[in-house]
Design an enzyme around this catalytic site. Structure first.
Site, PDB file in Angstrom:
ATOM      1  N   SER A 114      32.984  28.343 104.971  1.00 29.90           N
ATOM      2  CA  SER A 114      32.851  28.352 103.513  1.00 29.90           C
ATOM      3  C   SER A 114      34.057  27.777 102.789  1.00 29.90           C
ATOM      4  O   SER A 114      33.949  27.448 101.603  1.00 29.90           O
ATOM      5  CB  SER A 114      32.608  29.787 103.028  1.00 29.90           C
ATOM      6  N   ASP A 145      25.582  35.568 102.530  1.00 32.62           N
ATOM      7  CA  ASP A 145      26.269  35.187 103.762  1.00 32.62           C
ATOM      8  C   ASP A 145      26.656  36.407 104.582  1.00 32.62           C
ATOM      9  O   ASP A 145      26.442  36.458 105.796  1.00 32.62           O
ATOM     10  CB  ASP A 145      27.509  34.371 103.391  1.00 32.62           C
ATOM     11  N   HIS A 159      26.487  26.315 103.263  1.00 32.18           N
ATOM     12  CA  HIS A 159      26.031  26.102 104.641  1.00 32.18           C
ATOM     13  C   HIS A 159      24.804  26.983 104.857  1.00 32.18           C
ATOM     14  O   HIS A 159      24.432  27.787 103.997  1.00 32.18           O
ATOM     15  CB  HIS A 159      27.131  26.476 105.644  1.00 32.18           C
TER      16      HIS A 159
END
Length: 538
Positions: A116, A342, A384
């Protein structure tokens, strides 16, 4: 209570599908004309997009779903619908309504599967970077302080501030976590949250921790909201909310109280510091020019765990932020991160991850209601993906957290639709895959089964979506390198270094050549979309 109600909805949906043994879907979908009409309305909307919005973007909003790959977007869509009592697949997310969609290539300069920090440097600073570094070019080496100087790169937040716009950061993680820190910091290590986490040689060489850079690098960031209180206070200072919990105490070795320094600096300039939902919502944004909100010692709570009485939601924070920032006649830039999507995935905790994704979508909707597509460019993307997936030939309307309709034809055991490629959900019992008939897979803390055992599930390497609307949103149109995103936004707003097109005669922003959006065209462009949205929820 909220979690229990959601569990009941999920279980009832699963029970209905299991008992019926067949797909459950709206009756009108049996009529071919339903699908034909829907397609024609979509076509009408698409034709309207030929009249491109080439206005200058007064405001810029970037929503970043940390770890929000395509499978997460799809699963969140289904969950959002099922929470409203619908099958779910036909539901329309707020981001789904954006007219332009692209794909972003997320690799770091030194990593096929990104982290990240390097990705945040790309989508905020416009430069691809190394794994674990923020706000520095690929010349900088992780954790080597002496490679920082001369390799700093600035972000779109700074470009906007330098252009006279108000700027803000809202996140559900620590305000000095990887994504937000790339907006203001230059650090060769994303984990240098305070000086307590830095090696002695880095401090001696003059490198600054990220919390300190938040207040020193870009003076007067107008709105800052998230977690990370403990990194702002002297070591062993009890936390205001958890005074008896030692792990939440202040961490700073330099003795500085960064929050008090900020309060002293802004108290005569309509500056307010808040640490609870009550304090935040009691503010009158009309009387606030600077806001610092730190609502947890570290990351904010997951949406499913959040205390709705004491902790603000992402939507509530976004609402207050925009009310403050939009007072500036020059416009604003706002970065919003749904950061705990995440974290949920890393733990194999799909329910926590997906509920946070749904909450971020609510925040996107709120921002849309508070701004106009004619002067506000909004981009929704991810840094991502994750090795998260769902499948198993599930029936229409099957609970997104439910079982596949048939057991494995190899080990004859049931499995959930959701699975991870790796992570902590890998469990073997007597040398065989765990039989989940014996576990409560509907629990919000259930760790979905994974193929490879790891203590923390990993990121995925595939491209991630980029949704865009507003002025020049059509420039996000295909498969792009991730660092392209802030350059497009800056181009649309005439900020940063690439703005020669803004002043020259005959440019797209020149009054004589700018496309005219009449009230009739604007109305025609909006009506079909609203009709389509209504039909999709039938």
């Amino acid at each position: 209570m909220k979690g229990m109600l959601q569990l009941v909805v999920i279980c009832c949906t699963l029970l209905a599908v299991t008992c019926s043994g067949q797909a459950s879907f709206p009756e009108q979908e049996k009529d071919p004309n339903f699908w034909r009409s829907w397609a024609q309305r979509t076509l009408t909307d698409a034709l309207m997009l030929q009249q491109l919005n080439q206005n200058r973007a007064k405001n810029l909003i970037m929503f970043l779903g940390d770890g929000m790959g395509v499978p997460t977007v799809t699963a969140a869509r289904i969950l959002k619908g099922q929470l409203s009592g619908h099958p779910g697949e036909e539901t329309v997310l707020e981001m789904d309504k954006f007219p332009f969609v692209a794909l972003s290539k997320t690799y770091n300069t030194d990593a096929q599967v990104a982290d990240s920090a390097g990705t945040a440097t790309a989508f905020l600073c416009g430069v691809k970077a190394n794994w674990g570094t923020v706000g520095v070019s690929a010349n900088a080496v992780r954790s080597q302080c002496n490679t920082t100087q001369g390799n700093e790169v600035t972000s779109i937040l700074k470009w906007a501030k330098d252009a006279g716009k108000s700027v803000g950061i809202v996140t559900t993680t620590r305000i000095n976590h990887a994504t937000p820190s790339a907006a203001y910091a230059h650090s060769v290590d994303r984990e240098w949250y305070s000086d307590n986490e830095m090696p002695a040689e880095a401090l001696q060489a003059g490198c600054k921790d990220i919390a300190r850079q938040l207040f020193e690098n870009i003076p007067n960031i107008d709105v800052m909201m998230g977690g990370g209180r403990k990194y702002m206070f002297p070591k062993n200072t009890p936390d205001v909310e958890y005074p008896t919990v030692e792990k939440h105490n202040g961490t700073r070795n330099d003795g500085r109280n960064l929050v008090q320094e900020w309060i002293d600096k802004t108290k005569n300039n309509k500056g307010y510091y808040v640490w609870s939902k009550t304090q935040l919502l009691s503010l009158n944004p009309a009387n606030v020019d600077h806001l610092l909100g730190l609502f947890e010692p570290a990351d904010l709570m997951y949406e499913l765990e959040r205390n709705a009485e004491s902790d603000p939601s992402l939507t509530e924070m976004v609402d207050v932020a925009i009310k403050i920032l939009r007072k500036n006649p020059n416009g604003f830039f706002l970065l919003v991160e749904g950061g705990r999507i995440d974290h949920g995935h890393h733990g194999g905790l799909a329910q926590l991850a997906l509920h946070d994704a749904v909450e971020m979508d609510r925040a996107i909707g709120r921002a849309g209601l508070m701004t106009s597509i004619f002067d506000t460019m909004t981009v929704v993307t991810a840094d991502h993906s994750h090795v998260f997936s769902f499948g198993g030939y599930t029936f229409r309307g099957n609970s997104i957290f439910g079982l596949a309709p048939e057991v494995s034809d190899v080990d004859k055991k049931p499995f959930t639709a959701i699975a991870y490629g790796n992570g902590p959900g890998y469990k073997m019992v007597d040398g065989e895959r765990e039989n989940i008939s014996n576990v409560n897979f509907g629990d919000i803390y259930y760790q979905a089964q994974s193929a490879v055992p790891l203590s923390s599930e990993t990121h995925g390497g595939e491209d991630v979506p980029v949704f865009a609307k507003g002025p020049l949103a059509h420039l996000l149109h295909g498969v792009h390198e991730q660092n392209y995103i802030p350059h497009v936004m800056a181009y649309a707003a005439c900020i940063g270094s690439n703005k020669a097109h803004c002043a020259q005669s005959g440019s797209i922003f020149d009054d004589a050549t700018r496309p005219v959006f009449s009230s009739v065209v604007a109305t025609l462009a909006v009506v079909p979309i609203s009709v389509l949205t209504a039909m999709r929820h039938l």
